[in-house]
Scaffold this motif. Structure first.
Motif, short mmCIF file in Angstrom:
data_model
loop_
_atom_site.label_atom_id
_atom_site.label_comp_id
_atom_site.label_asym_id
_atom_site.label_seq_id
_atom_site.Cartn_x
_atom_site.Cartn_y
_atom_site.Cartn_z
N ASP A 3 0.81 -1.21 0.00
CA ASP A 3 0.00 0.00 0.00
C ASP A 3 0.85 1.27 0.00
OD1 ASP A 3 -2.68 1.18 0.07
OD2 ASP A 3 -2.13 1.86 2.09
N ALA B 91 2.06 1.71 -3.54
CA ALA B 91 0.96 1.97 -4.47
C ALA B 91 0.42 3.40 -4.32
CB ALA B 91 -0.16 0.95 -4.26
N LYS B 92 0.61 4.01 -3.17
CA LYS B 92 0.17 5.41 -2.97
C LYS B 92 0.91 6.36 -3.91
CE LYS B 92 -1.18 5.05 1.86
NZ LYS B 92 -0.82 5.38 3.24
N ASN C 259 -8.63 5.20 -5.23
CA ASN C 259 -8.57 4.36 -4.03
C ASN C 259 -8.98 2.93 -4.34
OD1 ASN C 259 -7.67 6.36 -2.32
ND2 ASN C 259 -9.73 7.00 -1.73
N ARG D 237 -6.15 1.26 -6.32
CA ARG D 237 -5.03 1.00 -5.41
C ARG D 237 -5.33 -0.22 -4.54
NH1 ARG D 237 -4.20 5.45 -1.63
NH2 ARG D 237 -4.65 4.12 0.12
#
Length: 181
Positions: free
Chosen positions: A61, A64-65, A71, A74
């Motif tokens: 995560d 991936a941000k 959202n 992701r």
């Protein structure tokens, strides 16, 4: 939709959909993109979402941000990366699609990388689901990638030799100052 690991989450295999599922315990179910033929036998076992799973979730995560994803996209990339890490059968590298760069010597799990298609200047972005000493299992982190003999779609896996990887650089999203008339 922002999701956060919970000790009520659980993995299970859905025979109707032929996929690993993750019950997010709030009325939501995540269905992985990988068919049963790509999964280990272990994937057919029901089990709780472990502390190790939560740790891996946050590794994926955080990286991936950095991508320009909604959202929902992701969450899909992160959870499919976790499924690939836990349950995907070993694959052989298919690096002949990509130019050699020798830019990354030791990739890490969750790292964003880019590759350049052989004989073109097309750059594609992947996330490393499982880092290896010489090749790493990667998931496509963009909508699609046209290869000479097939098309990869978002979250599709491919094993890539580490010497084909480049450091991730965010792709420009458009004109900085606009068009001059």
């Amino acid at each position: 939709m922002k999701i956060k690991p919970d000790d009520h989450w659980r993995w299970y295999f859905d025979h109707d959909h032929d996929r690993v599922m993750l019950d997010l315990a709030n009325g939501m179910i995540f269905r992985s993109c990988f068919p049963a033929k790509m999964l280990t036998a272990f994937a057919r076992t029901e089990m709780p979402f472990s502390i190790e799973d939560a740790g891996e979730f946050y590794i994926f995560d955080e990286q991936a941000k950095r991508l320009n994803l909604s959202n929902e996209e992701r969450a899909e990339l992160v959870l499919n990366s976790l499924v690939a890490f836990r349950f995907l059968k070993p694959q052989m590298p298919k690096s002949w699609y990509f130019s050699s760069y020798h830019d990354i010597t030791e990739p890490t799990q969750g790292q964003l990388i880019q590759v350049c298609l052989e004989n073109t200047s097309n750059i594609a972005t992947f996330i490393i689901a499982e880092a290896g000493a010489s090749a790493s299992l990667c998931l496509l982190a963009e909508s699609q990638l046209e290869l000479p003999d097939r098309t990869l779609r978002f979250c599709d896996p491919i094993k890539i030799m580490n010497d084909r990887m480049m450091q991730y650089k965010r792709k420009p999203s458009g004109l900085v100052y606009g068009k001059v008339m």
